[in-house]
Design an enzyme around this catalytic site. Sequence first.
Site, PDB file in Angstrom:
ATOM      1  N   THR A 153       0.704  -1.016  -0.169  1.00 40.79           N
ATOM      2  CA  THR A 153       0.016   0.055   0.026  1.00 40.79           C
ATOM      3  C   THR A 153       0.921   1.163   0.129  1.00 40.79           C
ATOM      4  O   THR A 153       2.067   1.099   0.297  1.00 40.79           O
ATOM      5  CB  THR A 153      -1.007  -0.003   1.162  1.00 40.79           C
ATOM      6  OG1 THR A 153      -0.291  -0.252   2.391  1.00 40.79           O
ATOM      7  CG2 THR A 153      -1.899  -1.142   1.109  1.00 40.79           C
ATOM      8  N   THR A 207       1.624   4.584   1.517  1.00 37.09           N
ATOM      9  CA  THR A 207       2.237   4.881   2.698  1.00 37.09           C
ATOM     10  C   THR A 207       3.041   3.988   3.201  1.00 37.09           C
ATOM     11  O   THR A 207       4.233   4.127   3.662  1.00 37.09           O
ATOM     12  CB  THR A 207       1.191   5.685   3.718  1.00 37.09           C
ATOM     13  OG1 THR A 207       0.593   6.619   3.304  1.00 37.09           O
ATOM     14  CG2 THR A 207       1.902   6.234   4.911  1.00 37.09           C
ATOM     15  N   CYS A 208       2.680   2.666   3.443  1.00 36.70           N
ATOM     16  CA  CYS A 208       3.437   1.442   3.838  1.00 36.70           C
ATOM     17  C   CYS A 208       4.629   1.249   3.001  1.00 36.70           C
ATOM     18  O   CYS A 208       5.709   1.196   3.741  1.00 36.70           O
ATOM     19  CB  CYS A 208       2.382   0.424   3.812  1.00 36.70           C
ATOM     20  SG  CYS A 208       0.950   0.665   4.928  1.00 36.70           S
ATOM     21  N   SER A 209       4.635   1.551   1.698  1.00 38.16           N
ATOM     22  CA  SER A 209       5.735   1.230   0.884  1.00 38.16           C
ATOM     23  C   SER A 209       6.591   2.146   0.595  1.00 38.16           C
ATOM     24  O   SER A 209       7.955   2.257   0.354  1.00 38.16           O
ATOM     25  CB  SER A 209       5.392   0.321  -0.475  1.00 38.16           C
ATOM     26  OG  SER A 209       4.483  -0.707  -0.210  1.00 38.16           O
ATOM     27  N   VAL A 226       7.801   1.210   5.955  1.00 42.38           N
ATOM     28  CA  VAL A 226       9.040   0.207   5.754  1.00 42.38           C
ATOM     29  C   VAL A 226      10.221   0.875   5.491  1.00 42.38           C
ATOM     30  O   VAL A 226      11.270   0.771   6.101  1.00 42.38           O
ATOM     31  CB  VAL A 226       8.643  -1.059   4.921  1.00 42.38           C
ATOM     32  CG1 VAL A 226       9.719  -1.923   4.629  1.00 42.38           C
ATOM     33  CG2 VAL A 226       7.444  -1.841   5.373  1.00 42.38           C
TER      34      VAL A 226
END
Length: 160
Positions: free
Chosen positions: A46, A48-50, A54
Amino acid sequence: MTIKAGDAIPPMTLTIATPEGPKETTTDELFKGKKVVLFATPGAFTPTCSIKHVPSFVQHADELKAKGVDTIICMAVNDPFVMKAWAKDQGSEGKIVMLADGSGLFTKALGLEFDLIARGLGVRSQRFAMIVDNGKVSYIAVEAPGAYEVSSAEAVLKHL
């Protein structure tokens, strides 16, 4: 009830993504006798996550370990095969343990589920970061829905 500082991590069997494939483990194996940073994302791959979450932990992995962190764990309500592919995509292999909470049972046990059914994403994890010392939460920061302010590696480093 949402887990808070001072609470113990609930005992469970979990699955981590490894280069060799999925591997079962337990919360005792992951947290007992160790200082662990556990952060969670609503989903692998997703935006923001990527793009932010992370990568912040990959970039600061050595700093976290220099401050006494034994293990950095990224959790998402995704299967271990997706988590393995995401680890490869993010260049996190060897730096971050990718914890697959495929059915969201661990997320629910922590009280940190996030209902995204109306968006077609099912029940996911809230975005959060915590520091766990020998199986007990010493610090936790949970993001407001849609936010990315308190759960980055930079934020966690201020609490070590």
